[in-house]
Design a protein around this motif. Structure first.
Motif, PDB file in Angstrom:
ATOM      1  N   VAL A  39       4.141  -6.358   9.347  1.00 36.08           N
ATOM      2  CA  VAL A  39       4.211  -6.293   8.327  1.00 36.08           C
ATOM      3  C   VAL A  39       5.995  -6.168   7.015  1.00 36.08           C
ATOM      4  O   VAL A  39       6.156  -7.105   6.877  1.00 36.08           O
ATOM      5  N   TRP A  40       7.128  -5.688   7.801  1.00 31.87           N
ATOM      6  CA  TRP A  40       8.289  -5.864   8.316  1.00 31.87           C
ATOM      7  C   TRP A  40       9.180  -7.358   7.763  1.00 31.87           C
ATOM      8  O   TRP A  40       8.996  -7.858   7.071  1.00 31.87           O
ATOM      9  N   ARG A  41       8.379  -7.957   8.977  1.00 30.31           N
ATOM     10  CA  ARG A  41       8.897  -9.664   8.687  1.00 30.31           C
ATOM     11  C   ARG A  41       8.209 -10.059   8.009  1.00 30.31           C
ATOM     12  O   ARG A  41       8.485 -11.326   7.293  1.00 30.31           O
ATOM     13  N   ALA A  42       7.523 -10.663   7.768  1.00 33.42           N
ATOM     14  CA  ALA A  42       6.437 -10.405   6.549  1.00 33.42           C
ATOM     15  C   ALA A  42       7.117 -10.616   4.866  1.00 33.42           C
ATOM     16  O   ALA A  42       7.961 -11.627   4.846  1.00 33.42           O
ATOM     17  N   ASN A  43       7.754  -8.863   4.926  1.00 41.24           N
ATOM     18  CA  ASN A  43       8.264  -9.506   3.624  1.00 41.24           C
ATOM     19  C   ASN A  43       9.667 -10.182   3.975  1.00 41.24           C
ATOM     20  O   ASN A  43      10.739 -10.852   3.070  1.00 41.24           O
ATOM     21  N   LEU A  44      10.594 -10.078   4.905  1.00 40.42           N
ATOM     22  CA  LEU A  44      11.646 -10.891   5.587  1.00 40.42           C
ATOM     23  C   LEU A  44      11.356 -11.813   5.020  1.00 40.42           C
ATOM     24  O   LEU A  44      12.137 -12.856   4.711  1.00 40.42           O
ATOM     25  N   VAL A  45      10.703 -12.606   5.773  1.00 38.69           N
ATOM     26  CA  VAL A  45      10.126 -14.490   6.254  1.00 38.69           C
ATOM     27  C   VAL A  45       9.677 -15.305   5.065  1.00 38.69           C
ATOM     28  O   VAL A  45       9.604 -16.455   4.984  1.00 38.69           O
ATOM     29  N   MET A  46       8.443 -14.612   4.671  1.00 34.41           N
ATOM     30  CA  MET A  46       7.803 -15.404   3.868  1.00 34.41           C
ATOM     31  C   MET A  46       8.109 -16.019   2.321  1.00 34.41           C
ATOM     32  O   MET A  46       8.649 -14.795   1.143  1.00 34.41           O
ATOM     33  N   ARG A  47       7.941 -16.654   2.192  1.00 36.32           N
ATOM     34  CA  ARG A  47       8.530 -17.055   0.686  1.00 36.32           C
ATOM     35  C   ARG A  47       8.199 -17.193  -0.533  1.00 36.32           C
ATOM     36  O   ARG A  47       8.602 -17.027  -1.395  1.00 36.32           O
ATOM     37  N   GLY A  48       6.942 -17.518   0.148  1.00 38.08           N
ATOM     38  CA  GLY A  48       5.785 -17.846  -1.486  1.00 38.08           C
ATOM     39  C   GLY A  48       4.978 -16.453  -1.083  1.00 38.08           C
ATOM     40  O   GLY A  48       4.213 -16.633  -3.019  1.00 38.08           O
ATOM     41  N   ALA A  49       5.254 -15.308  -0.628  1.00 37.55           N
ATOM     42  CA  ALA A  49       4.668 -14.131  -1.548  1.00 37.55           C
ATOM     43  C   ALA A  49       4.984 -13.786  -2.261  1.00 37.55           C
ATOM     44  O   ALA A  49       6.404 -13.641  -2.720  1.00 37.55           O
ATOM     45  N   THR A  50       4.506 -13.249  -3.295  1.00 34.39           N
ATOM     46  CA  THR A  50       4.392 -12.439  -4.193  1.00 34.39           C
ATOM     47  C   THR A  50       5.225 -10.639  -3.728  1.00 34.39           C
ATOM     48  O   THR A  50       6.094 -10.286  -4.193  1.00 34.39           O
ATOM     49  N   ARG A  51       4.085 -10.481  -2.631  1.00 34.31           N
ATOM     50  CA  ARG A  51       4.756  -8.838  -2.418  1.00 34.31           C
ATOM     51  C   ARG A  51       3.785  -8.754  -1.448  1.00 34.31           C
ATOM     52  O   ARG A  51       2.776  -9.863  -1.051  1.00 34.31           O
ATOM     53  N   VAL A  52       3.900  -8.020  -0.611  1.00 35.05           N
ATOM     54  CA  VAL A  52       2.755  -7.782   0.959  1.00 35.05           C
ATOM     55  C   VAL A  52       2.979  -5.789   1.387  1.00 35.05           C
ATOM     56  O   VAL A  52       3.085  -4.945   1.169  1.00 35.05           O
ATOM     57  N   LEU A  53       1.368  -6.141   0.862  1.00 34.94           N
ATOM     58  CA  LEU A  53       0.659  -4.887   0.952  1.00 34.94           C
ATOM     59  C   LEU A  53      -0.160  -4.164   2.221  1.00 34.94           C
ATOM     60  O   LEU A  53      -0.574  -5.648   3.036  1.00 34.94           O
ATOM     61  N   ALA A  54      -0.230  -3.288   2.198  1.00 35.18           N
ATOM     62  CA  ALA A  54      -0.443  -2.906   3.621  1.00 35.18           C
ATOM     63  C   ALA A  54      -1.691  -1.765   3.966  1.00 35.18           C
ATOM     64  O   ALA A  54      -1.996  -1.315   2.896  1.00 35.18           O
ATOM     65  N   ARG A  55      -2.940  -2.351   3.903  1.00 39.74           N
ATOM     66  CA  ARG A  55      -4.316  -1.679   4.036  1.00 39.74           C
ATOM     67  C   ARG A  55      -4.366  -0.989   5.119  1.00 39.74           C
ATOM     68  O   ARG A  55      -3.429  -1.235   6.451  1.00 39.74           O
ATOM     69  N   VAL A  56      -4.540   0.770   4.869  1.00 43.23           N
ATOM     70  CA  VAL A  56      -3.633   1.496   5.495  1.00 43.23           C
ATOM     71  C   VAL A  56      -5.378   2.353   6.053  1.00 43.23           C
ATOM     72  O   VAL A  56      -4.800   3.162   6.799  1.00 43.23           O
ATOM     73  N   GLY A  57      -6.390   1.927   5.230  1.00 41.35           N
ATOM     74  CA  GLY A  57      -7.573   2.679   5.544  1.00 41.35           C
ATOM     75  C   GLY A  57      -7.646   2.626   4.826  1.00 41.35           C
ATOM     76  O   GLY A  57      -8.617   1.920   3.698  1.00 41.35           O
ATOM     77  N   SER A  58      -9.604   3.510   4.172  1.00 40.68           N
ATOM     78  CA  SER A  58     -10.518   3.558   3.808  1.00 40.68           C
ATOM     79  C   SER A  58     -11.900   4.246   4.300  1.00 40.68           C
ATOM     80  O   SER A  58     -12.012   4.466   5.237  1.00 40.68           O
ATOM     81  N   PHE A  59     -12.723   4.734   3.302  1.00 43.20           N
ATOM     82  CA  PHE A  59     -13.332   6.071   3.187  1.00 43.20           C
ATOM     83  C   PHE A  59     -14.953   5.606   2.551  1.00 43.20           C
ATOM     84  O   PHE A  59     -14.388   4.673   0.708  1.00 43.20           O
ATOM     85  N   MET A  60     -15.943   6.185   2.100  1.00 47.46           N
ATOM     86  CA  MET A  60     -16.894   5.723   1.289  1.00 47.46           C
ATOM     87  C   MET A  60     -16.605   7.281   0.726  1.00 47.46           C
ATOM     88  O   MET A  60     -16.184   7.883   1.280  1.00 47.46           O
ATOM     89  N   ALA A  61     -16.679   7.003  -1.119  1.00 50.62           N
ATOM     90  CA  ALA A  61     -16.879   8.111  -1.995  1.00 50.62           C
ATOM     91  C   ALA A  61     -17.702   7.318  -2.653  1.00 50.62           C
ATOM     92  O   ALA A  61     -17.316   6.332  -3.757  1.00 50.62           O
ATOM     93  N   PHE A  62     -19.100   8.548  -3.109  1.00 52.27           N
ATOM     94  CA  PHE A  62     -20.013   8.087  -4.573  1.00 52.27           C
ATOM     95  C   PHE A  62     -19.851   9.097  -5.577  1.00 52.27           C
ATOM     96  O   PHE A  62     -20.390   8.784  -6.965  1.00 52.27           O
ATOM     97  N   HIS A  63     -18.698  10.033  -5.976  1.00 55.04           N
ATOM     98  CA  HIS A  63     -18.692  10.802  -7.019  1.00 55.04           C
ATOM     99  C   HIS A  63     -16.982  11.309  -6.831  1.00 55.04           C
ATOM    100  O   HIS A  63     -16.270  11.513  -5.700  1.00 55.04           O
ATOM    101  N   LEU A  64     -16.558  11.798  -7.691  1.00 59.09           N
ATOM    102  CA  LEU A  64     -15.274  12.324  -7.160  1.00 59.09           C
ATOM    103  C   LEU A  64     -15.085  13.365  -6.734  1.00 59.09           C
ATOM    104  O   LEU A  64     -14.235  13.096  -6.541  1.00 59.09           O
ATOM    105  N   ALA A  65     -15.852  14.368  -6.475  1.00 54.46           N
ATOM    106  CA  ALA A  65     -16.072  15.340  -5.575  1.00 54.46           C
ATOM    107  C   ALA A  65     -15.626  14.648  -4.356  1.00 54.46           C
ATOM    108  O   ALA A  65     -14.723  15.324  -3.401  1.00 54.46           O
ATOM    109  N   GLN A  66     -16.195  13.977  -3.649  1.00 50.03           N
ATOM    110  CA  GLN A  66     -15.942  13.497  -2.381  1.00 50.03           C
ATOM    111  C   GLN A  66     -14.907  13.131  -2.674  1.00 50.03           C
ATOM    112  O   GLN A  66     -14.396  13.330  -1.073  1.00 50.03           O
ATOM    113  N   LEU A  67     -14.619  11.962  -3.626  1.00 45.48           N
ATOM    114  CA  LEU A  67     -13.288  11.139  -3.494  1.00 45.48           C
ATOM    115  C   LEU A  67     -12.043  11.691  -3.684  1.00 45.48           C
ATOM    116  O   LEU A  67     -11.635  12.589  -1.873  1.00 45.48           O
ATOM    117  N   ASP A  68     -11.890  13.583  -4.182  1.00 38.33           N
ATOM    118  CA  ASP A  68     -11.428  14.594  -3.839  1.00 38.33           C
ATOM    119  C   ASP A  68     -11.425  14.908  -1.997  1.00 38.33           C
ATOM    120  O   ASP A  68      -9.681  15.555  -1.657  1.00 38.33           O
TER     121      ASP A  68
END
Length: 361
Positions: A39-68
């Motif tokens: 990730v750090w190297r991509a920020n340093l060397v990639m000329r054409g990228a607008t920004r670098v996002l690091a996907r750090v996780g995911s989970f399922m949530a079907f309503h706000l209480a579950q998201l909380d």
């Protein structure tokens, strides 16, 4: 890695050249797997990228209480520092049962504050980007901070400046590989030429700036310093050349090139585009971003400008290739050059523009 729309394939080619071997084009950019050091190297060397996002996780949530509940259990401390404020940005899709981005943002922010001791701020140096799509909550960290077109060494810009990220991808689209001369007859603040010279010298685009990832719990200063070291800077075999009718633009471009450390490899002249002369040496690439309707109100005046530029190129630059950026096909046609069929539109300065290209003249 976020791409300028229409230039995803060019960014993919750059990613592969920089060793991100498993990179693939996805909606809005290029995705690959890697470590935090990648990730750090991509920020340093990639000329054409607008920004670098690091996907750090995911989970399922079907309503706000579950998201909380699941936001409170998420291992934020593995990524975020409690002493560095964060900002949360949530986008939702129609396919998700959680459709109110504001309510989702509030739940995640509350979880961060109450269960993890994080500080929330609208102008925080670290941004969490959360996407809820088909009831899956995907969490990414913006590891760049300021857009990557801000290289850290340009102070002066003109009207409607070409972004460095976009300029580098357009150079790539024109087949530039750092081994031929580049000429910009309407160089403005010098973006095309500075990017071309940096590419020829092998300079990393992110060498002069800081990034948001330096504020994360995952950052290691020693590894970063090792990544930033450059073993060898190439001396270009060919120089870049720029001209502009505006003497102020030439002063600005010269100062920008000096700050970027490429000034000795770029020659600037205060000339009208109709008076340009071919530099000594081999053929190369002419690339420019002339005025178009959005920058000068009376577009009729511009047809003569483009015609004069085209005449000068045909007269002086036999064997050179041309890349011309404009929002109007009629203006490109006025240049009288044998352009290939135009490619995909590219967003630039609130307009859609095209990169018109020729083969060797």
């Amino acid at each position: 890695m976020v791409a300028t729309p229409g230039l995803e394939k060019a960014l993919l080619a750059e990613a592969h050249e920089n060793g991100f071997a498993d990179a693939v084009v996805t909606q809005g950019g290029v995705t690959c797997n890697g470590t935090w050091a990648d990730v750090w190297r991509a920020n340093l060397v990639m000329r054409g990228a607008t920004r670098v996002l690091a996907r750090v996780g995911s989970f399922m949530a079907f309503h706000l209480a579950q998201l909380d509940k699941r936001s409170r259990k998420f291992p934020w401390a593995d990524i975020l520092r409690p002493d560095v404020p964060v900002r949360v940005e949530v986008s939702t899709s129609k396919k998700s049962k959680i459709y109110h981005a504001g309510a989702a943002t509030q739940r995640i922010e509350t979880a961060l504050k109450e269960d993890h001791g994080m500080k929330i701020s609208a102008d925080a140096p670290v941004t969490l980007k959360v996407r809820i799509d088909d009831n899956r909550v995907t969490i990414s960290v913006d590891t760049s901070g300021e857009s990557l077109h801000k290289r850290g060494h340009k102070e002066a810009v003109g009207k409607a400046p070409m972004r460095e990220t976009l300029a580098s991808l357009m150079l790539r689209e024109c087949g530039y590989d750092g081994k031929e001369p580049v000429f910009d007859p309407m160089c403005g603040s010098g973006t095309f030429l500075i990017e071309a010279a940096e590419m020829a010298m092998g300079l990393n685009p992110g060498r002069s700036r800081d990034f948001a990832f330096q504020q994360l719990a995952t950052f290691d200063q020693g590894t970063w310093e090792t990544l930033r070291k450059v073993d060898h800077i190439h001396r270009p075999t060919q120089n870049c050349h720029g001209s502009d009718r505006d003497a102020g633009a030439i002063r600005m471009a010269t100062a920008n090139a000096e700050r970027a450390g490429v000034g000795e490899h770029i020659t600037f002249q205060n000339l009208s585009a109709t008076d340009i002369k071919r530099p000594e040496g081999p053929t190369g690439l002419i690339i420019c971003n002339p005025p178009y309707g959005g920058r000068i109100g009376n577009q009729n005046m511009l047809y003569g400008v483009y015609a004069g530029l085209g005449d000068a190129i045909k007269r002086e630059f036999a064997g050179w290739r041309v890349g011309l950026v404009t929002s109007e096909a009629g203006l490109a046609k006025a240049a009288g050059l044998p352009f290939k069929p135009k490619g995909a539109p590219i967003p630039h300065g609130g307009l859609k523009v095209w990169l018109f290209q020729t083969g060797p003249l």
